[in-house]
Structures are given as structure tokens and as C-alpha cells.
Scaffold this motif. Structure first.
Motif, PDB file in Angstrom:
ATOM      1  N   ARG B   9       0.824  -1.211   0.000  1.00 24.08           N
ATOM      2  CA  ARG B   9       0.000   0.000   0.000  1.00 24.08           C
ATOM      3  C   ARG B   9       0.854   1.256   0.000  1.00 24.08           C
ATOM      4  O   ARG B   9       1.509   1.566   0.998  1.00 24.08           O
ATOM      5  N   ASP B  10       0.852   1.926  -1.120  1.00 26.41           N
ATOM      6  CA  ASP B  10       1.411   3.270  -1.205  1.00 26.41           C
ATOM      7  C   ASP B  10       2.840   3.357  -0.640  1.00 26.41           C
ATOM      8  O   ASP B  10       3.134   4.186   0.216  1.00 26.41           O
ATOM      9  N   VAL B  11       3.681   2.491  -1.139  1.00 26.53           N
ATOM     10  CA  VAL B  11       5.041   2.431  -0.606  1.00 26.53           C
ATOM     11  C   VAL B  11       5.952   3.454  -1.281  1.00 26.53           C
ATOM     12  O   VAL B  11       5.972   3.571  -2.505  1.00 26.53           O
ATOM     13  N   GLY B  23       5.016   5.711  -4.239  1.00 25.22           N
ATOM     14  CA  GLY B  23       3.602   5.406  -4.059  1.00 25.22           C
ATOM     15  C   GLY B  23       3.134   4.176  -4.803  1.00 25.22           C
ATOM     16  O   GLY B  23       2.133   4.213  -5.527  1.00 25.22           O
ATOM     17  N   SER B  25       1.408   0.590  -5.085  1.00 22.98           N
ATOM     18  CA  SER B  25       0.444  -0.288  -4.416  1.00 22.98           C
ATOM     19  C   SER B  25       0.190  -1.511  -5.288  1.00 22.98           C
ATOM     20  O   SER B  25       0.071  -1.390  -6.501  1.00 22.98           O
ATOM     21  N   GLY B  60       4.257   4.063   3.746  1.00 24.51           N
ATOM     22  CA  GLY B  60       3.418   3.014   3.191  1.00 24.51           C
ATOM     23  C   GLY B  60       3.441   1.774   4.051  1.00 24.51           C
ATOM     24  O   GLY B  60       4.148   1.703   5.064  1.00 24.51           O
TER      25      GLY B  60
END
Lengths: 457, 317
Positions: B9-11, B23, B25, B60
Motif C-alpha cells: 500500500r502506497d510504498v 507510491g 500499491s 506506506g
């Protein structure tokens, strides 16, 4: 923790099972022992020098020299009727005669110009001084008797003072054993120096190998980089300790076996055998004093020959052994973590050189400076004190001071500083290591390294 | 749908002056083969190193079977890095045992499994040999065994076939399919998209630190179909039809031809076929399905045209 243990085991076993480790453990003590026995044989027991004397001065120097001769120099009459003939004959007899001493016709008790010492090749300083002493003694005696003092008076006038240095910090003021103390200081510090160096470089090589083998990433997907680094450092430390233990046991075994044999031969020629026996015993312990016959004479009282280890009497053995282990391990941890960081930072061994320099400099310097300050200077002076406090120099400086006796508070302070020091270097090294091990194909600079220290996660 | 084995998720991940992930995912479903595709330097390895917990994301979250990723998951992940190797002076058997135990496997268990894998890969005579005595192909087998020995539920293979010879590559492919069928999830990361597209169930395309596209391969391919067909046949084909557009026309010997024809919107392939049959003799008729590579390039062109300018591979760290 389990994982560190596994890593320690692997690092330990792969090294201990190597043939080179076995050979090193077995041969090193023998080699060292053999070296010193050899040195003892050739220098310590020092054969008597044979000096041919050609005396044209009419002062009967030969007779005087022969009567006052000591064990280590023997004076004989030179063959031949002229100096040239004597020289020629001496040249031929070079195996039997070590030097030719020539007193010219102009030689008198007051004027010695023209006196020559001829030899095939250079005459060693040692031999020169022995011969000069003998001649001086004879000339001195002759001068005294010329001024009307009789021989008995002369003999009585001769001073014969021996100093027994007593160390008051020791229980009951035990005799201070300078030879053994200095020897132990040299030997222990050179061990620390050598082993930190050898095994620190092994840590570096091991890390570099993991990196170039490309197994690093496989490993750190299972264990934390810090665990991998620490496991390697501790595993190799265990190897060193094993090596020490083996050497100690082996040296003890060799000397225990060899001592009785050496003691027997003592009866025939006391100085030589005693020296050899001590050499053998000391071989594994104190290196550099041995070649010096004076020290050897100080080391064992004749009563001590029953055990080859007796020369250690008077040394604070407990604090030496404990302190040695502690400071060696502390120094090893301090330096090897830095070596590990170097191994991690570079791609190949040649790049490692530039980074090894700043790490090895304090190590080398602390050895050289410590010798001058501690052994040749004042073991408890201010410089020695500071050297043994700074964590980068204390492993060597403190170990060197140990045999001379170090106050407890200094040991504790220095120990605490060393622990703090290696925690700090390990922390720094771990941060460099963590980034470095995954960095390939990048030319690393000091600037780069300092940046790595502040990388996140 | 079941919880995915891995939810990213949104790393975000930033290295000194370079953004490695921006960002990203992803969902990686259980029991599937997932292709993490993109050119060199796109951020694939950075993402994998976060999943394998070699590094951590700046921002994230990653969930492993619904749980926040933590060190206890390491035992359930098998990772074959792009930079891979073995201790050269260690025996094959010992090495496998060591690596397995570092992954948390017991000695007895590990020994048992090593035996069965060694037999399966015909390495039995080599188990007591040092790794440096093995051929490269055999070393690759050992590396693969080390990756899967602890029966991880998630296997991550970074550029798995680089350096593998074709025979070993096929062997490994078969093993991967078998492991998938037995319940493992496999992530392939590669820049050579064609090498894995036929094996992957799902893919994600990454370019310049961002996800460009993801989903099941079938769906993506359908989505990127261009309604283009290859036609081969005999006769004089003169397409002058409002429904079709000829993209390519080749005359071949003896009146043969090869054409690439695109259908206009609302026209079916059958309409084209009917037209062809009434005009020429049809020998072959095939839909042109875009390769993942084509899709990638198209997608990148659509979404970030600036990035098509010469991609410089970044130094991975």
C-alpha cells in the motif's frame, strides 16, 4: 540470537577445520621454540672468542691478558715473527682464531695509539667491547701496580655491586624481575598487535568474500546485517582463542618434555644449558629478551631450574592473563568491526588498501610508541597512562603495561573506555556495513562512507 | 476473493538523491504466479528488498496475509536475489543445511528435505563436494534449492533466468509451476518481460518508481487488444472497405500475400473473414495479441511520455 549462534558456528568451524589452522597451531609454537633455542645456541651460549695477540711493545701484554682472562675471551700468542707473517698466518687460521690484537712497539701504558684489532671481516661491537674491556682492565691494573699498590689491594678495591630491584606493589615486596617483565611486556603486546592485525584482516576478507561471492543478499534476507557482521567477528574471535589455548597447551607440553633433558646437560656447562633451558621455556612467552644474555642471567635464579616456568615468578600473572584476554578481545572487537566495514564498502581487495590505512595507522603507532614509552620509558608515566586510556591504543599500551603492574582503577577505567570504544566503532561499522554490502560497482569515497552512516533503515 | 498473500500500500522509498519507489500499491493473490515487470532501475529490486525486509519503506504499508509485515514472516518467504551466490569453499550439503537453518528450519527437518531435493535435481554425487567444484548450472540448482527448501509460501525470484542455461531454466520453470500447484505464490521480477509472460497469472508493470499497470494477464491483454489480425492467403486482395484498414501489405511469390488488418470499432473478426472468403483463398487468420512488452511501451507512452527518453539504469541500492 539463534541465528548469530549459527553464524558463529559456521565462521568458527570453516576456519578451524582448515588444514592451515591445524598446521599453524602445531608449528607456530615449535617454530618459535626452535628459533629461540637456535638463537640461544648461537648467541646466548656464546662460544669463547679466541684472540691472537702479537705484542711488539715489550709490555708482556699477552701474559697479563691471559692471567686476567674471562670465560668469554681467550688470548693466545700469535704465530709468526713479523706482523705481516702473523697476519698471514692468522688469515689461514681464521676458523680457530676470531681476531688478531696487535700492540705496536710504541705502545706504553700511557699511550695506546696504534693498537689494532685485525679480523677477517668486521668485528662485532660485542666482541670489540669484550676485548677492549680486557685490555683496559689489564692496563688499569698495571697502572695501579706501577703506582705502588699491590695486587691484593687492587682486587679488594674492585667494586662488585649487584642490584636487587624490589617491587613494593607486589605482595611482600617480591623481587622485581626486569627481564621477565620486559619480556612479557614485549611478547604480550606483539601478540595483541599481530592477532588484531591478522584476524582483523581475516574479518575484512571474509566480508569482502561474501560480497564478491554474491551470497550477501541471500544471507541478509535471512538475518539482519548486524547479526551477520557480529557473527563473523565473534566466530573469528573464537578461532583466535582456540589458537591461543592450543599454543599454550602445546608450549606447556613441549617445555615440560624438553625441560628435564635440558636440565641434565646443565651439569656439564652451567651457563649454556641454563640459558638454553630458559630459552626453551621462555620461547613461547617472552620473545625479545632472550637473545640478550644479560637478561637471561637475571631471569632464573639457579634454584629455579626445576620448573621451566619459574622465570615468571614475581609477575602479576592473574592480572596479566585476565587483562590480556580482556584487552585483546576489546581491541580485536574495536578494530575488526572497522575492518568489517571496509570489507563491506569495497568491491575488491585493491580498493581496500586506501581504507585500511587510517585503521592500521593507530594500531602500528600504538605499538611503536608504546615500546618507547612503556618499556624504554616510564611504564607509569603520563604518556603511558594516556596511551593506555585511549581505546584505539589501549589494547596494546595497556597489555604492555600489565607486567609492570597497573593500578586497579586504571584497569577498570581503561576497560570501560575500551568497551565504550568498541560499541561505538561497531555501531558506526554496522551502519556502513549495512549499506555497503548491497552496493556493487560504485567507487566508494570517504564522503560516501560518511553519508552511509546516516541512511535510514 | 481471498485475502491476497501480499498487499503493498502506497510504498515510498527514497535513496539519497534518487526516488526508488513512489507510491506503489499492489495486491498479490495467493497460489498464483505474479510478474513484477519493468526496465532496469524501475524500482523492482527496491520493492523486493522491502518485502524481504532487507530495507524498510520510508512510507506506506505492507501486509502479509493480512498481518503487518514483520520479521516472523521471513521464514515464510524464499528469496533468490539477482545478485546471488554461495560460499565457494563450503560443501553443498552443509551449505544447504546452514541456509535452511538460518531460515528457521530444524536440523532434522532440513536434512530430510535436502535429501529429497538433491535427489530430484540429480545432485546426489555432489553433496559432499565444495560448491566451487560444481558447474555453474549445478550451482544454480543449489541456489534454487536453498530458496525453496524451507517451503516458503511466498517465493520471490529476482531475474531468475539470467545466467541459467536453457535446460536448467526449463527445469526451474517446471518446479515453479509445481510449487504453484502445491499452493505457493511466486513473484517473478524481471526486465525481460517475454521470458515470463506465458507463466504469469498476474502482472504489475513498474516504470520510473511508479506502477504503470497491473492486473491478471488475460484481462490486460484483452484490454490492450488492438483488433488487429494477420491474414495469409492466395489471390489478389484489394481491400477497399470502410470497416477495415490495412496496416501492412506484402505480395509474396505465386500470388500469395501477407496482410495485417485492423478492424474498425464495432466490426467483428467474422465480418472480415466473410469478406476475405468471398475475395481470396484464406490460408491463415490469426489475431495479433500484443506482448507484455508492447503493452508496456504503449502504456508508458500514454502515461509518461517523458520517460521514454533514454532510460538510464540507476544504481541499485
Amino acid at each position: 540470537m539463534d541465528k548469530i549462534w549459527l553464524i558463529i558456528q559456521r565462521e568458527y568451524l570453516t576456519r578451524v577445520r582448515k588444514k592451515s589452522f591445524f598446521i599453524m597451531s602445531l608449528l607456530a609454537p615449535l617454530l618459535v621454540a626452535a628459533t629461540f633455542v637456535g638463537i640461544a645456541k648461537f648467541s646466548g651460549s656464546s662460544e669463547t672468542d679466541v684472540v691472537a695477540v702479537r705484542d711488539e711493545s715489550g709490555q708482556q701484554m699477552l701474559q697479563h691478558l691471559t692471567t686476567t682472562a674471562t670465560e668469554d675471551v681467550q688470548f693466545v700468542a700469535a704465530d709468526g715473527n713479523t706482523l705481516a707473517e702473523a697476519t698471514n698466518l692468522f688469515k689461514k687460521a681464521k676458523d680457530k682464531q676470531d681476531a688478531l690484537l696487535y700492540f705496536p712497539p710504541t705502545f706504553t701504558l700511557d699511550k695506546s695509539t696504534g693498537t689494532q684489532l685485525l679480523a677477517n671481516g668486521n668485528v662485532s661491537l660485542n666482541r670489540q667491547s669484550k676485548i677492549r674491556k680486557a685490555v683496559n682492565r689489564v692496563v688499569g691494573d698495571l697502572k695501579l701496580s706501577r703506582s705502588g699498590i699491590n695486587q691484593t689491594t687492587i682486587d679488594n678495591l674492585k667494586a662488585n655491586v649487584e642490584l636487587d630491584a624490589v617491587d613494593l606493589t607486589q605482595e611482600g615486596g617480591r623481587k622485581n624481575n626486569v627481564g621477565a617483565t620486559t619480556g612479557a611486556a614485549y611478547f604480550l603486546s606483539i601478540l595483541v598487535y599481530m592477532f588484531i592485525f591478522i584476524y582483523g584482516v581475516q574479518v575484512m576478507r571474509g566480508v569482502a568474500e561474501e560480497k564478491s561471492n554474491r551470497i550477501m543478499e541471500v544471507m541478509i534476507s535471512s538475518v539482519k546485517p548486524f547479526q551477520l557482521m557480529l557473527g563473523k567477528i565473534l566466530g573469528i574471535a573464537a578461532v583466535v582463542l582456540t589458537q591461543f589455548a592450543l599454543w599454550l597447551i602445546l608450549s606447556w607440553g613441549v617445555t615440560s618434555l624438553a625441560a628435564p633433558l635440558l636440565m641434565k646437560s646443565e651439569v656439564k656447562s652451567p651457563p649454556a644449558a641454563a640459558v638454553a633451558g630458559i630459552q626453551e621455556a621462555k620461547a613461547s612467552r617472552d620473545a625479545p629478551t632472550v637473545p640478550n644474555a644479560d637478561d637471561a642471567a637475571v631471569a632464573p635464579a639457579p634454584t629455579a631450574v626445576s620448573s621451566p616456568w619459574n622465570f615468571l615468578d614475581g609477575l602479576p600473572i592473574g592480572s596479566i592473563v585476565g587483562g590480556f584476554l580482556f584487552f585483546f578481545l576489546g581491541g580485536y572487537l574495536l578494530y575488526s568491526s572497522m575492518f568489517a566495514a571496509i570489507g563491506a564498502a569495497v568491491d575488491d581487495q585493491t580498493d581496500a588498501q586506501q581504507f585500511m590505512f587510517p585503521v592500521t595507522i593507530p594500531l602500528i603507532l600504538s605499538y611503536i610508541v608504546s615500546i618507547n614509552v612503556v618499556i624504554n620509558g616510564d611504564p607509569n608515566g603520563p604518556l603511558a597512562f594516556w596511551l593506555s586510556m585511549i581505546p584505539f591504543t589501549s589494547p596494546i599500551a595497556m597489555v604492555m603495561r600489565l607486567p609492570f603492574g597497573v593500578p586497579l582503577w586504571q584497569l577498570l577505567l581503561s576497560g570501560a573506555l575500551l568497551v565504550g570504544g568498541f560499541l561505538f566503532t561497531t555501531w558506526v561499522a554496522a551502519r556502513i556495513y549495512r549499506v555497503g554490502i548491497l552496493m556493487y560497482g560504485k567507487k566508494v569515497t570517504y564522503r560516501e562512507l560518511s553519508k552511509w552512516m546516516f541512511y535510514k533503515g | 476473493m481471498k485475502t491476497p498473500i501480499l498487499e503493498v500500500r502506497d510504498v515510498h522509498k527514497q535513496y539519497a538523491a534518487h526516488t526508488a519507489l513512489d507510491g506503489v500499491s499492489l495486491d498479490i493473490p495467493e497460489h498464483s504466479i505474479f510478474g513484477l515487470l519493468g526496465p532496469n532501475g524501475a524500482g523492482k529490486t527496491s520493492l523486493i528488498r522491502i518485502i524481504t525486509q532487507i530495507t524498510a519503506a520510508d512510507e506506506g504499508e505492507i501486509r502479509f496475509r493480512g498481518e503487518k509485515l514483520n520479521p516472523s514472516h521471513i521464514a515464510q518467504i524464499g528469496y533468490l536475489p539477482e545478485e546471488r551466490g554461495l560460499y565457494k569453499k563450503m560443501k553443498v550439503g552443509e551449505q544447504l543445511l546452514y541456509l535452511a537453518r538460518l531460515r528457521g528450519l530444524g536440523r532434522a527437518d532440513a536434512t530430510e528435505r535436502i535429501k529429497s531435493w538433491i535427489t530430484r535435481f540429480d545432485l546426489k554425487p555432489w553433496i559432499e563436494k565444495n560448491v566451487e567444484d560444481l558447474s555453474k548450472g549445478m550451482q544454480q540448482k543449489v541456489q534454487f534449492i536453498a530458496t525453496v527448501l524451507h517451503e516458503p509460501s511466498l517465493i520471490i525470484l529476482d531475474e531468475p533466468f539470467s545466467g541459467f542455461d536453457p535446460i536448467n531454466a526449463n527445469l526451474i520453470k517446471d518446479e515453479i509451476l509445481r510449487l504453484r500447484d502445491e499452493g505457493s505464490t511466486i513473484i517473478f521480477s524481471t526486465h525481460r518481460m517475454e521470458s515470463v509472460e506465458e507463466m504469469c497469472d498476474n502482472i504489475a508493470l513498474i516504470n520510473r518508481s511508479r506502477k504503470v499497470l497491473d492486473g491478471p494477464v488475460r484481462t490486460i491483454k484483452d484490454q490492450f487488444k488492438t483488433q488487429t489480425y494477420e491474414v495469409e492467403g492466395k489471390g489478389r486482395l484489394m481491400v477497399m472497405h470502410p470497416d477495415f484498414e490495412v496496416l501492412k501489405h506484402q505480395e509474396r511469390e505465386n500470388g500469395h500475400f501477407y496482410d495485417v488488418i485492423k478492424l474498425h470499432a464495432g466490426v467483428t473478426p467474422n465480418d472480415l473473414l466473410r469478406y476475405l472468403i468471398s475475395n481470396v483463398e484464406v490460408h491463415a487468420f490469426r489475431e495479433l495479441i500484443p506482448s507484455i512488452n508492447d503493452i508496456f511501451i504503449r502504456r508508458v507512452r500514454e502515461t509518461m511520455p517523458e520517460s521514454l527518453v533514454e532510460q538510464k539504469p540507476e544504481i541499485k541500492s
